[in-house]
Enzyme design. Sequence first.
Site, PDB file in Angstrom:
ATOM      1  NE  ARG A   7     -22.763  65.126 -62.551  1.00 33.28           N
ATOM      2  CZ  ARG A   7     -23.941  64.382 -62.139  1.00 33.28           C
ATOM      3  NH1 ARG A   7     -25.218  64.230 -62.883  1.00 33.28           N
ATOM      4  NH2 ARG A   7     -23.896  63.759 -60.742  1.00 33.28           N
TER       5      ARG A   7
ATOM      6  CG  ASP B  42     -29.425  62.209 -54.991  1.00 38.73           C
ATOM      7  OD1 ASP B  42     -28.225  62.563 -55.648  1.00 38.73           O
ATOM      8  OD2 ASP B  42     -30.056  61.160 -55.183  1.00 38.73           O
ATOM      9  N   GLY B  43     -28.845  65.457 -55.746  1.00 37.61           N
ATOM     10  CA  GLY B  43     -29.369  66.126 -56.625  1.00 37.61           C
ATOM     11  C   GLY B  43     -28.836  67.613 -57.156  1.00 37.61           C
ATOM     12  CG  ASN B  44     -24.932  68.129 -55.070  1.00 38.56           C
ATOM     13  OD1 ASN B  44     -26.053  68.768 -54.527  1.00 38.56           O
ATOM     14  ND2 ASN B  44     -23.989  67.897 -54.824  1.00 38.56           N
TER      15      ASN B  44
ATOM     16  CD  GLU C 108     -39.811  56.812 -37.642  1.00 38.12           C
ATOM     17  OE1 GLU C 108     -40.764  57.379 -38.673  1.00 38.12           O
ATOM     18  OE2 GLU C 108     -40.210  56.052 -36.896  1.00 38.12           O
TER      19      GLU C 108
ATOM     20  CG  ASN D  44     -20.777  58.692 -55.531  1.00 39.88           C
ATOM     21  OD1 ASN D  44     -21.272  59.363 -54.310  1.00 39.88           O
ATOM     22  ND2 ASN D  44     -21.892  58.424 -56.459  1.00 39.88           N
TER      23      ASN D  44
ATOM     24  NE  ARG E 182     -21.920  60.100 -59.412  1.00 37.57           N
ATOM     25  CZ  ARG E 182     -22.823  60.965 -58.571  1.00 37.57           C
ATOM     26  NH1 ARG E 182     -22.417  62.417 -58.923  1.00 37.57           N
ATOM     27  NH2 ARG E 182     -23.829  60.531 -58.118  1.00 37.57           N
TER      28      ARG E 182
ATOM     29  NE  ARG F  38     -31.520  55.353 -56.336  1.00 39.78           N
ATOM     30  CZ  ARG F  38     -32.146  56.079 -57.457  1.00 39.78           C
ATOM     31  NH1 ARG F  38     -33.223  55.752 -57.900  1.00 39.78           N
ATOM     32  NH2 ARG F  38     -31.532  56.916 -58.262  1.00 39.78           N
ATOM     33  CB  ILE F  39     -31.032  52.966 -48.577  1.00 38.69           C
ATOM     34  CG1 ILE F  39     -32.359  52.785 -47.932  1.00 38.69           C
ATOM     35  CG2 ILE F  39     -30.016  52.913 -47.615  1.00 38.69           C
ATOM     36  CD1 ILE F  39     -32.825  54.067 -47.284  1.00 38.69           C
ATOM     37  CB  SER F  40     -28.010  55.196 -52.756  1.00 45.97           C
ATOM     38  OG  SER F  40     -29.041  55.647 -53.627  1.00 45.97           O
TER      39      SER F  40
END
Length: 247
Positions: A25, A12-14, A199, A60, A63, A186-188
């Site tokens: 983006r 995540d975070g692109n 873990e 997604n 989007r 979060r697990i999304s």
Amino acid sequence: MSLPRHLAIIMDGNGRWARQRALPRILGHRQGVEAVRDVVEECSRLGIGWLTLYAFSHENWGRPEEEVGALMDLLASYLGKELEGMLRHGIRLNVIGDIARMPASVRAMLLDTMERTRHQQGMVLTLALSYGSRDELVRAMRSLAAALAAGELTAADIDEQALAARLDTVGLPDPDLLIRTSGEMRISNFLLWQLAYTELYFTETLWPDFKPTHLHEALHVFAQRERRFGLTGEQLREGPKQGGGSH
Ligand code: IPE
Ligand code: IPE
Ligand code: MG
């Protein structure tokens, strides 16, 4: 150092990586693919058996069309470029998710790559595409219901194994470690069933900045964890004894 047998990553975070640079983006996604390449290679080199990457979620699809299209193009280009590397490193490609929704050309490339890498003995690289855990569970339950209606199963036959056997992840061990980048905790909708005793490791690093050194740091933290599976620490140190759980 104890390595996870199965490592799962929410990449995540692109978008934020691109925004920080005032770029579109999609350039963040493009940079994200570079990170994928390095991390896949490093995991394979380290001897991790299973690597599962959350690349595109069921949600997604909502989007903007342009971003979805660009992600599909990037995936196709990744598959085209990486086949040779996968063959060289013995990597076997696998996919989870509702790939019937993927564009036909991408689906064909996925099936072709899976077929060509099918007999390889190295790391299993699973891409979660059009993947949503609730969607996967619903599809599995529908399959159980159909088996029940056909008289192939009775209600008493429905147990954890019967459900797990109908999930997209059949044949994969549950993940030992989940990494999520970009600071979101979060697990999304990722692997809700399979993460029961995984873990969790969260890092602020944005996915395009995630390098093998960040991976080593996460693996180091994992190696320090004591996984108890519901038992007491003393029981674990005494060695395996009978318990209520299946581990
Ligand atoms: C992850 O990056 C890639 C996909 C979900 C396809 P994002 O695109 O979610 O990046 P942020 O969260 O907006 O920064
Ligand atoms: C999760 O990231 C999906 C992938 C990394 C492919 P999202 O960016 O879609 O998740 P949310 O919307 O922040 O929960
Ligand atoms: Mg995101």
